[in-house]
Write a protein that holds these residues in place. Sequence first.
Motif, PDB file in Angstrom:
ATOM      1  N   THR A 183       0.870  -1.090   0.083  1.00 47.78           N
ATOM      2  CA  THR A 183      -0.072   0.102  -0.037  1.00 47.78           C
ATOM      3  C   THR A 183       0.772   1.241  -0.074  1.00 47.78           C
ATOM      4  O   THR A 183       0.573   1.936  -0.819  1.00 47.78           O
ATOM      5  N   SER A 184       1.691   1.273   0.737  1.00 48.77           N
ATOM      6  CA  SER A 184       3.012   2.353   0.791  1.00 48.77           C
ATOM      7  C   SER A 184       3.725   2.457  -0.418  1.00 48.77           C
ATOM      8  O   SER A 184       3.704   3.738  -1.018  1.00 48.77           O
ATOM      9  N   VAL A 185       3.889   1.439  -0.949  1.00 48.95           N
ATOM     10  CA  VAL A 185       4.777   1.256  -2.241  1.00 48.95           C
ATOM     11  C   VAL A 185       3.808   2.173  -3.455  1.00 48.95           C
ATOM     12  O   VAL A 185       4.198   2.865  -4.095  1.00 48.95           O
ATOM     13  N   PHE A 186       2.462   1.631  -3.557  1.00 45.97           N
ATOM     14  CA  PHE A 186       1.680   2.118  -4.467  1.00 45.97           C
ATOM     15  C   PHE A 186       1.527   3.757  -4.198  1.00 45.97           C
ATOM     16  O   PHE A 186       1.279   4.279  -5.463  1.00 45.97           O
ATOM     17  N   GLN A 187       1.369   3.909  -3.032  1.00 44.67           N
ATOM     18  CA  GLN A 187       1.101   5.677  -2.803  1.00 44.67           C
ATOM     19  C   GLN A 187       2.371   6.341  -3.170  1.00 44.67           C
ATOM     20  O   GLN A 187       2.151   7.402  -3.817  1.00 44.67           O
ATOM     21  N   LYS A 188       3.610   5.834  -2.841  1.00 49.53           N
ATOM     22  CA  LYS A 188       4.650   6.411  -3.115  1.00 49.53           C
ATOM     23  C   LYS A 188       4.884   6.750  -4.539  1.00 49.53           C
ATOM     24  O   LYS A 188       5.328   7.761  -5.148  1.00 49.53           O
ATOM     25  N   LEU A 189       4.692   5.528  -5.403  1.00 45.82           N
ATOM     26  CA  LEU A 189       5.012   5.570  -6.757  1.00 45.82           C
ATOM     27  C   LEU A 189       3.526   6.146  -7.647  1.00 45.82           C
ATOM     28  O   LEU A 189       3.841   6.389  -9.147  1.00 45.82           O
TER      29      LEU A 189
END
Length: 214
Positions: A183-189
């Motif tokens: 979830t954090s990866v998707f938000q950052k990217l």
Amino acid sequence: MRTPRDPIRLIIADDHALFRAGMRSVLQLHDDLTIVGETDRVGALAELAAQTACDVVLLDLQMERSSLLEIAKLRRRTRIIVVTASEQLDDMLMAMRLGARGVVLKHFAMEALVEAICAVAAGEIWLPPALKEALARRDGEPKYKGLTRREYEIARHAALGLRNVEIARRLLISEVTVKTHLTSVFQKLGIRDRVQLARYAITAGIVRAHETPS
């Protein structure tokens, strides 16, 4: 709905009649491929795709106008392989960012086309070796937009097609932890799903286009 035993249904969109005929002659040699539509105008492609069930569109990047907008429109309906004479990195990268699943350069098309179609129809990303090498060199070290080491590790495994439970087992962490990091990866990217993650991972050099989990 297509089953694995059914031929891969193709639409060809290219305004060069001789090249289109050459593609047709090559593709018709393969029983697992079938051409269900053709057009020489990008403006007619959306209507053709709406009326004709297809699995993969072979799309010339520049017809009577740029085809980039059609990629964004059609990416949820079908998979798109850009077949282009342009070797401009920015054109290819933009096509991938808009939703294309593969790029085939026209001067290598006949050798690479069938392989690319089969890969993309199976859910993979297909890029020519020259583009992968150029992407690896582009802008020096890849930028991962602030991913932590753990997020990078999980993003890499997810981009290679591993499920959350498989990632958890490999990294000796819980499946909930994997979901939280993704979830954090998707938000950052700024991405929404694993298909977009796979495209980003290839363009950023996190994984290679044909790499498989070791």
